[in-house]
Design a protein around this motif. Structure first.
Motif, PDB file in Angstrom:
ATOM      1  N   GLU A 207       0.814  -1.220   0.000  1.00  0.00           N
ATOM      2  CA  GLU A 207       0.000   0.000   0.000  1.00  0.00           C
ATOM      3  C   GLU A 207       0.851   1.275   0.000  1.00  0.00           C
ATOM      4  O   GLU A 207       0.503   2.265  -0.596  1.00  0.00           O
ATOM      5  CB  GLU A 207      -0.919   0.017   1.235  1.00  0.00           C
ATOM      6  CG  GLU A 207      -1.823   1.252   1.277  1.00  0.00           C
ATOM      7  CD  GLU A 207      -2.396   1.518   2.656  1.00  0.00           C
ATOM      8  OE1 GLU A 207      -2.364   0.626   3.527  1.00  0.00           O
ATOM      9  OE2 GLU A 207      -2.874   2.650   2.882  1.00  0.00           O
ATOM     10  N   GLN A 208       1.967   1.252   0.742  1.00  0.00           N
ATOM     11  CA  GLN A 208       2.826   2.437   0.919  1.00  0.00           C
ATOM     12  C   GLN A 208       2.121   3.548   1.684  1.00  0.00           C
ATOM     13  O   GLN A 208       2.534   4.712   1.606  1.00  0.00           O
ATOM     14  CB  GLN A 208       3.321   2.974  -0.438  1.00  0.00           C
ATOM     15  CG  GLN A 208       4.040   1.941  -1.261  1.00  0.00           C
ATOM     16  CD  GLN A 208       4.584   2.538  -2.554  1.00  0.00           C
ATOM     17  OE1 GLN A 208       3.891   2.591  -3.561  1.00  0.00           O
ATOM     18  NE2 GLN A 208       5.822   2.992  -2.523  1.00  0.00           N
ATOM     19  N   GLY A 209       1.050   3.213   2.371  1.00  0.00           N
ATOM     20  CA  GLY A 209       0.315   4.188   3.175  1.00  0.00           C
ATOM     21  C   GLY A 209      -0.254   3.470   4.394  1.00  0.00           C
ATOM     22  O   GLY A 209      -0.142   2.238   4.515  1.00  0.00           O
ATOM     23  N   PRO A 210      -0.871   4.211   5.294  1.00  0.00           N
ATOM     24  CA  PRO A 210      -1.274   3.661   6.595  1.00  0.00           C
ATOM     25  C   PRO A 210      -2.723   3.173   6.688  1.00  0.00           C
ATOM     26  O   PRO A 210      -3.142   2.753   7.762  1.00  0.00           O
ATOM     27  CB  PRO A 210      -1.073   4.855   7.522  1.00  0.00           C
ATOM     28  CG  PRO A 210      -1.415   6.033   6.667  1.00  0.00           C
ATOM     29  CD  PRO A 210      -1.053   5.671   5.252  1.00  0.00           C
ATOM     30  N   ILE A 211      -3.476   3.241   5.583  1.00  0.00           N
ATOM     31  CA  ILE A 211      -4.919   3.027   5.710  1.00  0.00           C
ATOM     32  C   ILE A 211      -5.287   1.589   6.094  1.00  0.00           C
ATOM     33  O   ILE A 211      -6.081   1.368   7.024  1.00  0.00           O
ATOM     34  CB  ILE A 211      -5.632   3.466   4.411  1.00  0.00           C
ATOM     35  CG1 ILE A 211      -5.446   4.983   4.243  1.00  0.00           C
ATOM     36  CG2 ILE A 211      -7.118   3.107   4.440  1.00  0.00           C
ATOM     37  CD1 ILE A 211      -5.916   5.529   2.922  1.00  0.00           C
ATOM     38  N   THR A 214      -4.369   0.893   9.698  1.00  0.00           N
ATOM     39  CA  THR A 214      -5.242   1.636  10.602  1.00  0.00           C
ATOM     40  C   THR A 214      -6.621   0.996  10.690  1.00  0.00           C
ATOM     41  O   THR A 214      -7.206   0.915  11.767  1.00  0.00           O
ATOM     42  CB  THR A 214      -5.386   3.099  10.124  1.00  0.00           C
ATOM     43  OG1 THR A 214      -4.090   3.634   9.921  1.00  0.00           O
ATOM     44  CG2 THR A 214      -6.129   3.935  11.141  1.00  0.00           C
ATOM     45  N   GLY A 374      -2.732   6.490  -3.576  1.00  0.00           N
ATOM     46  CA  GLY A 374      -2.124   7.820  -3.590  1.00  0.00           C
ATOM     47  C   GLY A 374      -0.851   7.836  -4.423  1.00  0.00           C
ATOM     48  O   GLY A 374      -0.492   8.846  -5.023  1.00  0.00           O
ATOM     49  N   ARG A 397       3.009   0.809   9.539  1.00  0.00           N
ATOM     50  CA  ARG A 397       3.070   2.245   9.820  1.00  0.00           C
ATOM     51  C   ARG A 397       3.017   3.107   8.551  1.00  0.00           C
ATOM     52  O   ARG A 397       3.364   4.293   8.589  1.00  0.00           O
ATOM     53  CB  ARG A 397       4.316   2.592  10.648  1.00  0.00           C
ATOM     54  CG  ARG A 397       4.263   2.014  12.083  1.00  0.00           C
ATOM     55  CD  ARG A 397       5.558   2.152  12.844  1.00  0.00           C
ATOM     56  NE  ARG A 397       5.998   3.524  12.982  1.00  0.00           N
ATOM     57  CZ  ARG A 397       7.262   3.920  12.972  1.00  0.00           C
ATOM     58  NH1 ARG A 397       8.235   3.041  12.842  1.00  0.00           N
ATOM     59  NH2 ARG A 397       7.579   5.171  13.099  1.00  0.00           N
ATOM     60  N   ILE A 399       4.910   3.099   6.112  1.00  0.00           N
ATOM     61  CA  ILE A 399       6.229   3.542   5.647  1.00  0.00           C
ATOM     62  C   ILE A 399       6.656   2.844   4.356  1.00  0.00           C
ATOM     63  O   ILE A 399       6.525   1.633   4.226  1.00  0.00           O
ATOM     64  CB  ILE A 399       7.281   3.311   6.747  1.00  0.00           C
ATOM     65  CG1 ILE A 399       6.934   4.172   7.962  1.00  0.00           C
ATOM     66  CG2 ILE A 399       8.688   3.614   6.245  1.00  0.00           C
ATOM     67  CD1 ILE A 399       7.753   3.834   9.196  1.00  0.00           C
TER      68      ILE A 399
ATOM     69  N   ASP B 240       6.489  10.403   5.718  1.00  0.00           N
ATOM     70  CA  ASP B 240       5.533   9.525   5.053  1.00  0.00           C
ATOM     71  C   ASP B 240       5.499   9.825   3.567  1.00  0.00           C
ATOM     72  O   ASP B 240       5.942  10.876   3.130  1.00  0.00           O
ATOM     73  CB  ASP B 240       4.123   9.749   5.635  1.00  0.00           C
ATOM     74  CG  ASP B 240       3.903   9.002   6.933  1.00  0.00           C
ATOM     75  OD1 ASP B 240       4.196   7.802   6.962  1.00  0.00           O
ATOM     76  OD2 ASP B 240       3.472   9.636   7.915  1.00  0.00           O
ATOM     77  N   GLY B 243       1.911  10.826  -1.315  1.00  0.00           N
ATOM     78  CA  GLY B 243       0.718  10.473  -2.079  1.00  0.00           C
ATOM     79  C   GLY B 243      -0.239   9.582  -1.321  1.00  0.00           C
ATOM     80  O   GLY B 243      -1.456   9.613  -1.540  1.00  0.00           O
ATOM     81  N   THR B 244       0.288   8.799  -0.398  1.00  0.00           N
ATOM     82  CA  THR B 244      -0.523   7.734   0.203  1.00  0.00           C
ATOM     83  C   THR B 244      -0.957   8.033   1.631  1.00  0.00           C
ATOM     84  O   THR B 244      -1.679   7.248   2.230  1.00  0.00           O
ATOM     85  CB  THR B 244       0.273   6.408   0.218  1.00  0.00           C
ATOM     86  OG1 THR B 244       1.472   6.626   0.961  1.00  0.00           O
ATOM     87  CG2 THR B 244       0.613   5.959  -1.176  1.00  0.00           C
ATOM     88  N   MET B 249      -3.841  11.764   8.830  1.00  0.00           N
ATOM     89  CA  MET B 249      -2.947  10.785   9.446  1.00  0.00           C
ATOM     90  C   MET B 249      -1.496  11.264   9.473  1.00  0.00           C
ATOM     91  O   MET B 249      -0.605  10.539   9.873  1.00  0.00           O
ATOM     92  CB  MET B 249      -3.025   9.469   8.676  1.00  0.00           C
ATOM     93  CG  MET B 249      -4.321   8.723   8.885  1.00  0.00           C
ATOM     94  SD  MET B 249      -4.195   7.084   8.158  1.00  0.00           S
ATOM     95  CE  MET B 249      -5.823   6.427   8.542  1.00  0.00           C
TER      96      MET B 249
END
Lengths: 431, 431
Positions: A207-211, A214, A374, A397, A399, B240, B243-244, B249
């Motif tokens: 994902e490269q994101g926290p969604i 979370t 994103g 996280r 990251i 972070d 984009g993501t 957050m």
């Protein structure tokens, strides 16, 4: 939604990927270009990146797949199924990385697809059409400032002008590297793939994101890929002695910049709350002149990155930010210049494929999240010539592009398993 | 105010400095260390700086003055007057510069004083006490981060601990350079000058700020020298992917920093408007990590410089800024750390001497401005052991520490002339 209504080929829930083999091969790839703190650096066309592609070809050969490497180095490994002439289901990602990146951004999608294909082949799963694993060259922009190079060429989306300015930090021109591989301005089109030979493109990616983390979900199903509008705002005031220039006589470019930075956060938060399309806006880099403790900053350059999955929202926010920059400069009697860097359109992924992957997750009791991406991916380019879908697995996280990038092995295996199921359904879909 | 009431020695308004000679010598000095765009670089103890001191000694010899060079290289050139044993009137400044600085910051005060003294001597003006021109070593902090080195030693104000950490960009230790000149921790005190041998210290200097030019005044008479409180604020959030990571957050250290930057301007403007003591606050430098376009900044370091001519105002503003930094960090759930750099006390200059210089300007019909000095000067140190006064001449557009630093030759000559008159009155004052 053709395939949803139709009778599907054999239900494959008993078929399972070989987790040990998947993780072993992923590890082998990540050891190429490993550096400090477990970071991985495999810049496109570097010796490390070439070596990772050689290893991949070796693994593909071991699996008995038919391999094709195009002129720029995109690798396609194919298993024909019952109907070698039918359009193929493609699945893949990239092996190149940013400088001091992580082990998962890219390889998870390539090795995850390879493992799915190996599982299909070993189990002699009957398929109505060919299935291919693909490894695209140069997805990251780190070396030449040009992202999704390989997939853009395959999709026929490369603009000659963009390549002309692509130079790495050592002055090496991307054009010269391409020329050394026999790729010139006038034969770029020979790298495009005929869309009629492709049934769909699937990409498994972190994902490269926290969604996902979370929300406690294991799988993300991507609706669309956000695109960045990038520009610089350059405030020019007057550099002055920090001790001798009274506050009311200053033309401090940094205070102006600070006001714009806080505005960007404000406006993006507002829009995200009100609008459907999520918006993010970031100032990631700044240049301050003279940049010393005892001088009022005379010139500040901000790098601004605004992304959204809807072009309208993005354009609206970008123009609001530009207007505010002008307003701030006017109010402080200083100058501001806006320098465009890149403007891209958000890419919606295929809705049918999204429904299919949702269906598969539902059937298998997998908690998934339907979400935008994103970050940019090769799927952005492939979506222009075929139906495309992306499957995300969680990033710890959130990251990425960092040695601490981490995805649980179990999650990677689950992602590859969902990819496997999707490949089977698609390959046996009559549509 | 003793001298105001008393009968003064001969009125000297007919006596005039030799403008041509003053400007010629100032030019000769500025050619040493000249670089791109007319910049001047004479870092303390560099070969260029040593050469400028050699030239000065040559000029002093030509003038027939008695020269004394102390162990660190401070130069004193003396003309005895009628009473060689009386405390001397000192006038001077420095010849070292910042990197790529201008031609006037320092040399105007040294050559301006030399010209005044030459004029006195040539005209055999009867003086009750000796007069000295002084050139202090290392006023600028550019090389070792330690300012007013020579005058601090003369005033006995050097803290051993400060020198221990003074290292230049090439790793050369200030302590090692001092040792090579026979200056050690245990004989530092031998460089101090007995205050009873000094009657007063006068320093002619460019303003380095825009006030004189803005107000159309030719001469600035300095009430006190502001002192900086310097510290760093380091915000640590979370880096972070730009984009993501949804806005809600993020732990963006740069937005936090931006809020502090705008607050510093606000609070200093408020205080300057309300308080007598003028306050200035500046963020001149920043470090952003990772500092790339596509990453939310995880760590930002701000260099903060707050100055005032009253210690109370400065302390109050500094502590308000620190409180606000903590507040901002708390509200955004990130960390902030305050790292002190230097805290100095503002230095009031001598009120009697201020009255004397005002009187001289009034008598000669010179439009002057009574003002604080935002920048530090050797007079700060000398004020600790004797009565000190400073005379400013205008800086074009307030620019200093920059190749564009400029003061009109006429203004330099006028400053030297006011210095000459002040020297005569002081030398003949019975106080």
């Amino acid at each position: 939604m053709a395939f949803m209504a139709k009778a599907l080929f054999p239900v494959t829930s008993e078929l399972a990927i070989n987790k040990r083999r998947l993780l072993r091969d992923l590890n082998a790839i990540s050891r190429i270009g490993i550096g400090d703190h477990g970071s991985v650096t495999r810049l496109v066309f570097s010796i490390k990146e070439l070596r990772s592609r050689q290893l991949l070809i070796h693994l593909m050969r071991q699996a008995g797949l038919k391999i094709h490497v195009d002129r720029i180095g995109n690798i396609f490994a194919r298993w024909n199924g019952h109907n070698p002439k039918a359009p193929a289901v493609l699945a893949g990602s990239h092996l190149d990385t940013v400088v001091q990146g992580g082990k998962f951004d890219g390889p998870v999608g390539v090795i995850g697809a390879l493992e799915a294909l190996r599982t299909l082949k070993e189990n002699k799963v009957p398929l109505r059409c060919p299935v291919e694993v693909v490894c695209f060259v140069g997805e990251e922009s780190s070396r030449f400032g040009y992202s999704t190079l390989g997939s853009s060429l395959v999709a026929g989306e490369v603009q000659i002008e963009d390549l002309t300015h692509a130079v790495d930090a050592h002055g090496t021109k991307l054009e010269d590297i391409l020329a050394s591989m026999g790729i010139y301005r006038d034969n770029l089109a020979s790298l495009t793939r005929d869309p009629s030979t492709i049934k769909a493109y699937l990409e498994l990616h972190i994902e490269q994101g926290p969604i996902l983390e979370t929300k406690g979900k294991k799988i993300g199903l991507v609706t669309s890929i956000a695109a960045p509008t990038r520009f610089k705002a350059v405030f020019t005031g007057q550099a002055d002695h920090s001790g001798t220039t009274p506050m009311e006589m200053r033309k401090d470019a940094l205070v102006a910049a600070a006001k714009l930075i806080t505005y960007i956060e404000e406006v993006c938060r507002e829009f995200s709350a009100v609008e459907k399309g999520r918006i993010v806006g970031t100032v990631g880099a700044m240049k301050i002149e003279p940049g010393v403790m005892n001088a009022v900053p005379g010139k500040v350059e901000l790098s601004i990155d605004i992304r959204s999955i809807t072009a309208e929202a993005k354009d609206r926010v970008a123009s609001q930010v530009k207007d505010r920059a002008a307003e701030i400069a006017r109010a402080r009697d200083i100058d501001v210049e806006i320098l465009p860097i890149r403007e891209e359109l958000p890419v919606p992924l295929n809705e049918e494929l999204l429904l299919l992957t949702k269906h598969i997750c539902d059937q298998n009791g997998i908690a998934y999240e339907v979400m935008p991406s994103g970050a940019g991916h090769d799927a952005m380019q492939m979506a222009k010539i075929t139906r495309a879908a992306m499957i995300f697995v969680p990033s710890k996280r959130g990251i990425s592009h960092n040695p601490s990038e981490w995805t649980e092995p179990e999650d990677i295996c689950l992602g590859s398993q969902v990819l496997l199921e999707t490949m089977i359904r698609l390959a046996n879909d009559e549509g």
